[in-house]
Design a protein around this motif. Structure first.
Motif, PDB file in Angstrom:
ATOM      1  N   MET A  76      25.249  36.555 -14.290  1.00  0.00           N
ATOM      2  CA  MET A  76      23.742  36.143 -13.676  1.00  0.00           C
ATOM      3  C   MET A  76      22.793  36.167 -14.750  1.00  0.00           C
ATOM      4  O   MET A  76      22.293  36.297 -15.844  1.00  0.00           O
ATOM      5  CB  MET A  76      23.748  37.101 -12.940  1.00  0.00           C
ATOM      6  CG  MET A  76      22.629  36.338 -11.797  1.00  0.00           C
ATOM      7  SD  MET A  76      22.873  37.395 -10.182  1.00  0.00           S
ATOM      8  CE  MET A  76      21.170  37.968  -9.615  1.00  0.00           C
ATOM      9  N   MET A  77      21.695  34.757 -14.728  1.00  0.00           N
ATOM     10  CA  MET A  77      21.216  34.677 -15.890  1.00  0.00           C
ATOM     11  C   MET A  77      19.629  34.571 -15.112  1.00  0.00           C
ATOM     12  O   MET A  77      19.598  33.891 -13.841  1.00  0.00           O
ATOM     13  CB  MET A  77      21.604  33.134 -16.143  1.00  0.00           C
ATOM     14  CG  MET A  77      22.730  32.659 -16.594  1.00  0.00           C
ATOM     15  SD  MET A  77      22.965  33.213 -18.268  1.00  0.00           S
ATOM     16  CE  MET A  77      21.896  32.566 -19.689  1.00  0.00           C
ATOM     17  N   VAL A  78      19.040  35.512 -15.675  1.00  0.00           N
ATOM     18  CA  VAL A  78      17.902  36.198 -14.867  1.00  0.00           C
ATOM     19  C   VAL A  78      16.377  36.055 -15.493  1.00  0.00           C
ATOM     20  O   VAL A  78      16.925  35.993 -17.241  1.00  0.00           O
ATOM     21  CB  VAL A  78      17.287  37.478 -14.549  1.00  0.00           C
ATOM     22  CG1 VAL A  78      18.287  37.042 -13.173  1.00  0.00           C
ATOM     23  CG2 VAL A  78      17.633  38.112 -15.156  1.00  0.00           C
ATOM     24  N   GLY A  79      15.395  35.807 -15.563  1.00  0.00           N
ATOM     25  CA  GLY A  79      14.054  35.484 -16.988  1.00  0.00           C
ATOM     26  C   GLY A  79      12.941  35.583 -16.240  1.00  0.00           C
ATOM     27  O   GLY A  79      12.948  34.690 -14.944  1.00  0.00           O
ATOM     28  N   LEU A  80      11.733  34.260 -16.196  1.00  0.00           N
ATOM     29  CA  LEU A  80      10.367  34.000 -16.728  1.00  0.00           C
ATOM     30  C   LEU A  80      10.796  32.841 -16.114  1.00  0.00           C
ATOM     31  O   LEU A  80      11.417  32.166 -16.881  1.00  0.00           O
ATOM     32  CB  LEU A  80       9.214  34.747 -17.403  1.00  0.00           C
ATOM     33  CG  LEU A  80       9.323  36.268 -17.494  1.00  0.00           C
ATOM     34  CD1 LEU A  80       8.292  36.229 -18.884  1.00  0.00           C
ATOM     35  CD2 LEU A  80       8.252  36.931 -16.495  1.00  0.00           C
ATOM     36  N   GLN A  81       9.402  32.119 -15.706  1.00  0.00           N
ATOM     37  CA  GLN A  81       9.616  31.124 -16.037  1.00  0.00           C
ATOM     38  C   GLN A  81       9.850  30.645 -16.885  1.00  0.00           C
ATOM     39  O   GLN A  81       8.798  30.937 -17.961  1.00  0.00           O
ATOM     40  CB  GLN A  81       8.424  30.156 -15.089  1.00  0.00           C
ATOM     41  CG  GLN A  81       8.404  30.174 -14.032  1.00  0.00           C
ATOM     42  CD  GLN A  81       7.859  31.513 -12.820  1.00  0.00           C
ATOM     43  OE1 GLN A  81       7.303  32.824 -13.766  1.00  0.00           O
ATOM     44  NE2 GLN A  81       7.193  31.679 -11.873  1.00  0.00           N
ATOM     45  N   GLY A  82      10.214  29.326 -17.552  1.00  0.00           N
ATOM     46  CA  GLY A  82      10.600  28.743 -18.684  1.00  0.00           C
ATOM     47  C   GLY A  82      10.979  29.665 -20.194  1.00  0.00           C
ATOM     48  O   GLY A  82      10.811  29.285 -21.463  1.00  0.00           O
ATOM     49  N   ALA A  83      11.473  30.311 -20.133  1.00  0.00           N
ATOM     50  CA  ALA A  83      12.390  31.151 -20.698  1.00  0.00           C
ATOM     51  C   ALA A  83      12.904  30.397 -21.478  1.00  0.00           C
ATOM     52  O   ALA A  83      13.480  30.680 -22.310  1.00  0.00           O
ATOM     53  CB  ALA A  83      12.352  33.052 -20.305  1.00  0.00           C
ATOM     54  N   GLY A  84      14.083  29.454 -21.054  1.00  0.00           N
ATOM     55  CA  GLY A  84      15.282  28.448 -21.483  1.00  0.00           C
ATOM     56  C   GLY A  84      16.608  29.078 -20.778  1.00  0.00           C
ATOM     57  O   GLY A  84      17.625  28.720 -21.088  1.00  0.00           O
ATOM     58  N   LYS A  85      16.168  29.243 -19.459  1.00  0.00           N
ATOM     59  CA  LYS A  85      17.444  29.842 -18.480  1.00  0.00           C
ATOM     60  C   LYS A  85      18.318  28.704 -18.395  1.00  0.00           C
ATOM     61  O   LYS A  85      19.760  29.167 -18.133  1.00  0.00           O
ATOM     62  CB  LYS A  85      17.169  30.351 -17.012  1.00  0.00           C
ATOM     63  CG  LYS A  85      16.618  31.494 -16.912  1.00  0.00           C
ATOM     64  CD  LYS A  85      16.280  31.332 -16.188  1.00  0.00           C
ATOM     65  CE  LYS A  85      15.191  31.874 -15.766  1.00  0.00           C
ATOM     66  NZ  LYS A  85      14.104  31.078 -15.946  1.00  0.00           N
ATOM     67  N   THR A  86      18.115  27.491 -17.895  1.00  0.00           N
ATOM     68  CA  THR A  86      18.587  26.879 -17.410  1.00  0.00           C
ATOM     69  C   THR A  86      19.647  26.447 -18.636  1.00  0.00           C
ATOM     70  O   THR A  86      20.986  25.720 -18.660  1.00  0.00           O
ATOM     71  CB  THR A  86      18.019  25.070 -16.985  1.00  0.00           C
ATOM     72  OG1 THR A  86      17.306  25.922 -15.714  1.00  0.00           O
ATOM     73  CG2 THR A  86      18.922  24.632 -16.554  1.00  0.00           C
ATOM     74  N   THR A  87      19.367  25.499 -20.046  1.00  0.00           N
ATOM     75  CA  THR A  87      19.501  26.085 -21.016  1.00  0.00           C
ATOM     76  C   THR A  87      20.817  26.484 -21.753  1.00  0.00           C
ATOM     77  O   THR A  87      21.487  25.988 -22.157  1.00  0.00           O
ATOM     78  CB  THR A  87      18.552  25.366 -21.702  1.00  0.00           C
ATOM     79  OG1 THR A  87      17.436  23.679 -21.771  1.00  0.00           O
ATOM     80  CG2 THR A  87      18.707  24.532 -23.427  1.00  0.00           C
ATOM     81  N   GLY A 111       9.004  25.089 -22.402  1.00  0.00           N
ATOM     82  CA  GLY A 111       8.647  26.012 -21.204  1.00  0.00           C
ATOM     83  C   GLY A 111       7.407  26.866 -21.511  1.00  0.00           C
ATOM     84  O   GLY A 111       7.468  27.571 -20.112  1.00  0.00           O
ATOM     85  N   ALA A 112       7.200  25.834 -21.865  1.00  0.00           N
ATOM     86  CA  ALA A 112       5.407  26.079 -21.658  1.00  0.00           C
ATOM     87  C   ALA A 112       4.350  25.894 -20.034  1.00  0.00           C
ATOM     88  O   ALA A 112       3.537  27.307 -19.510  1.00  0.00           O
ATOM     89  CB  ALA A 112       3.959  26.422 -22.771  1.00  0.00           C
TER      90      ALA A 112
END
Lengths: 305, 452
Positions: free
Chosen positions: B106-117, A113-114
């Motif tokens: 509902m799943m939210v967050g910054l890019q690359g936090a791991g939401k989809t996984t 995720g970087a």
């Protein structure tokens, strides 16, 4: 250049606000420096993710200089701090390394995720725009749809992508990619890798193997091993830089997501601890938002009024 | 290296010193608190949170309560532990259920936090609990994000609702709600695109989705490696959306996850789950007390026991106990134990949970290999050899070594270890009266020669 500065400044605006507003507040609140002033200075640095040891080091250095130069005004001490940070960062500047002739290979590594794949996509578009013959290698064979993600970037940039199936050996992908790039007379090959936490021994062994295979196929390669670092990351970034360097000899850092409120102060610590230069910074989502890192500019933006 | 050591190790060092003393002076406490402060900061706990925390603990520690007690060191550890637990939110929280289905998450967050996984993992967990989740692919921005969710859904056998990347996320969610109702899904999990908390346009998109879908849970996915900024991110998302909980990801690395403390302290939202690996079942409930224990280097024995119980077949354990009692324990049983241990989780993870093991983790990477080697050796034996290791002579040893890709010395070593384990177990059996069945724990601890 003016546009670039503005954009970087815009991207770093939050960084600047957070750090400098507080320092300004601090220096105007204090006419003369005292212990309380230095404690607060240290706290401000800590909040910028600069890290305990670097913050203590910087504060001590400024404190000593202030004493020996008999400087008591808070404003002058602030200028001193800027000088100290700049002096660390200026040594932190290094251009991207290219092969003397022929193919340049860049290996992109980092934790999950970087922003590795995105960085690679932006780099592909940029190099292509500079008239280079670019090839991508989909070395993230682990994460679902990572290959498709890279292919999308490849299509956008109009560059070929070497890929295997999901679950394939990434070293085999790297092998094929180097062979193919050499055969097709490419200028630059960008190899993506799966995100991995630096403490996962097996995954680090896997990436070492990728590195070995590249080296075996082209003795001077990889010319760059870029560690992609999320600017929101805290002190763990130092562990990342350290362990990835041990494994595959990182040559430079790409600091991504600097357009948020994250301060990226950890790069100062990384420079201090490991001497690793930052080569590129990501200040936005557009392709042109991936820029060469300019240490003086970075420090200027950080300290401009 | 000390600067990068985990919070647990730092505090352990600090308290090691306290432990050695009979009584605590105020200066001792002050010194300990300085160490706690540095350790927490190095663990990326937000600066303000650290300040509050240290002040609170100091206040309690310097008072009568500690100085008058008999074991002051233990008392301080207890206080730090309690305060850490409090800070992280009391007891464990569960997912809310809507009064009538479907429950929307509902799943939210910054890019690359791991939401989809994480969205996939959560759906997998719900499915295991007998629910019928529907995954919704509402990330139209990141290339192949929809495909990623679809692949995750396929692997888990969970339906994924997608409309491609040409529709607005809100329209996708509208379609998904309709679809879910028609197909009797009791949970709808919406995977949204990663975004910056200061991007007001993108935040508005989430506000709109929330307005329409009326989720019971809005969960913020936070990377456990996040630094001081965790506070800003969590605050902004909370202000815009009103969060119900937090999921902490990538906790399987060497980060101590100071962000957990920060986010909880700043938003007041409970941390509901933690992501502990790349596999789709690596999602665990968050237990503040266990996390505090882990942070303090007190080990996480509760989780270990729970895992062992979930993994180790009770019948098999009973059978093995019987064999143990009758002293029929064979290399086959030994192999079975090894495999059970492996199925509990990676060795380093298991040992990380055992008190006092934190420090020794580095040397254990070899043990994991040794475990596989041991397995290979036993697998290269004939059934007769496994049951009666005493028949293994020189030429058999050579064959076994060749078959398992090891040396004769390795085979000898294993046989010796096995004999020792057997002796130890006999001893344990005699001591504790093995008949007091304790769900295969004997099996677990029957392996000390391997885990040094």
């Amino acid at each position: 250049m003016a546009g670039l500065f503005a954009r970087l400044k815009e991207g770093l605006a939050k960084t600047r606000e957070n750090l400098m507003d507080k320092i300004t507040e601090l220096v105007t609140g204090h006419g003369e420096v005292d212990d309380d002033f230095f404690d607060q200075l240290e706290e401000i640095l800590l909040q910028a993710d600069i890290g305990v040891s670097t913050a203590v080091m910087l504060t001590d250095r400024v404190r000593r200089r202030a004493r020996s130069e008999k400087i008591r005004e808070a404003l002058a001490v602030r200028k001193m701090l800027k000088e100290e940070i700049t002096s660390i960062l200026v040594g932190n500047q290094a251009p991207i390394v290219w092969a003397d002739h022929g193919l340049t290979v860049m290996l992109i590594v980092g934790v999950n995720g970087a922003g590795k794949t995105t960085t690679l996509g932006k780099l592909a578009a940029r190099f292509k725009g500079e008239g280079k013959r670019v090839m991508l290698a989909a070395g993230d064979t682990f994460r679902a749809a990572a290959i498709e993600q890279l292919e999308t970037w490849g299509r956008r940039a109009g560059v070929p992508v070497i890929k295997h199936k999901e679950g394939a050996d990434p070293a085999a992908v790297a092998y094929d990619a180097v062979q193919s790039a050499l055969a097709r007379g490419m200028d630059v090959l960008l190899i993506d890798t799966a995100g991995r936490l630096q403490t996962k021994v097996n995954l680090m062994e896997e990436i070492k193997k990728v590195h070995r295979v590249i080296q075996r196929e082209l003795a001077t390669a990889p010319h760059e091993v870029l560690l992609v670092l999320d600017a929101t990351t805290g002190q763990n970034a130092i562990s990342q830089a350290k362990l990835f360097t041990q494994a595959v000899g990182v040559t430079g850092i790409v600091l991504t997501k600097l357009d948020g409120t994250a301060k990226g102060g950890v790069i100062i610590g990384i420079k201090q601890e490991l001497g690793l230069p930052v080569k590129l910074v990501g200040v936005g989502e557009r392709i042109e938002d991936l820029r060469d890192f300019d240490a003086t500019e970075f420090a200027d933006v950080l300290f401009s009024d | 290296m000390a600067a990068f050591a985990g919070l647990a190790e730092r505090l352990q060092q600090t308290f090691q010193r306290l432990r050695g003393k009979g009584k605590l002076t105020e200066a001792d406490v002050a010194e300990a608190m300085r160490e706690v402060r540095v350790a927490l900061l190095e663990a990326d706990v937000n600066f303000k949170v650290v300040k509050d925390f240290v002040a609170r603990v100091k206040e309690r520690a310097v008072g009568q309560e500690v100085l008058a007690s008999l074991t002051p060191g233990q008392q301080v550890i207890k206080i730090v532990h309690e305060e850490l637990t409090n800070l992280m939110g009391g007891s464990n929280a569960k997912l809310k259920i809507g009064s009538k289905p479907p429950t929307v998450v509902m799943m939210v967050g910054l890019q690359g936090a791991g939401k989809t996984t994480t969205t996939g993992k959560l759906a997998g967990l719900l499915k295991k609990q007998g629910r019928r989740p529907l995954l919704v692919a509402a990330d139209i921005y990141r290339p192949a994000a929809i495909r990623q969710l679809q692949i995750v859904g396929e692997k888990l056998g969970i339906p994924v609702f997608a409309m491609g990347d040409q529709h607005k996320p809100l329209d996708i969610v509208k379609g998904a709600m309709e679809h879910g109702r028609q197909h009797g899904n009791d949970y709808i999990l919406i995977d949204t695109a990663g975004r910056l908390h200061i991007n007001s346009e993108m935040m508005q998109e989430l506000v709109d989705i929330k307005g329409f879908a009326q989720p019971q849970e809005v969960l913020l996915v936070v990377d456990a490696m996040t630094g001081q900024d965790a506070v800003n991110v969590a605050e902004q998302f909370h202000q815009s959306l009103g969060l119900d909980g937090v999921i902490l990801t990538k906790l399987d690395g060497d980060t101590r996850g100071g962000a957990a403390l920060s986010v909880r302290a700043v938003t007041g939202c409970p941390i509901k789950f933690v992501g502990t690996g790349e596999k789709l079942d690596a999602l665990e409930p968050f237990y503040p007390d266990r996390m505090a224990s882990r942070i303090l280097g007190m080990g996480d024995v509760l989780t270990l026991i729970e895992k062992a119980q979930a993994t180790i077949d009770a019948d098999k354990a009973r059978e093995m106990e019987k064999r143990l009692r009758q002293q029929q324990f064979s290399l086959e049983d030994f192999l079975q134990q090894l495999q059970q241990m492996k199925s509990i989780g990676p060795l380093e993870e298991i040992l990380g949970m055992i008190p006092g093991m934190g420090k020794q983790l580095k040397s254990l990477q070899i043990s994991e290999k040794e475990l596989s080697r041991t397995e290979a050796i036993i697998q290269s034996m004939t059934p007769a050899e496994r049951r009666h290791p005493e028949i293994i002579n020189g030429s058999r040893k050579k064959r076994i070594a060749a078959g398992s890709g090891t040396k004769v010395q390795d085979v000898n070593k294993l046989l010796k270890q096995f004999e020792e384990s057997k002796k130890l177990m006999r001893h344990l059996g005699n001591m504790a009266g093995v008949s007091k069945g304790s769900k295969g724990k004997k099996g677990l601890f029957g392996l000390p020669p391997l885990i040094k």
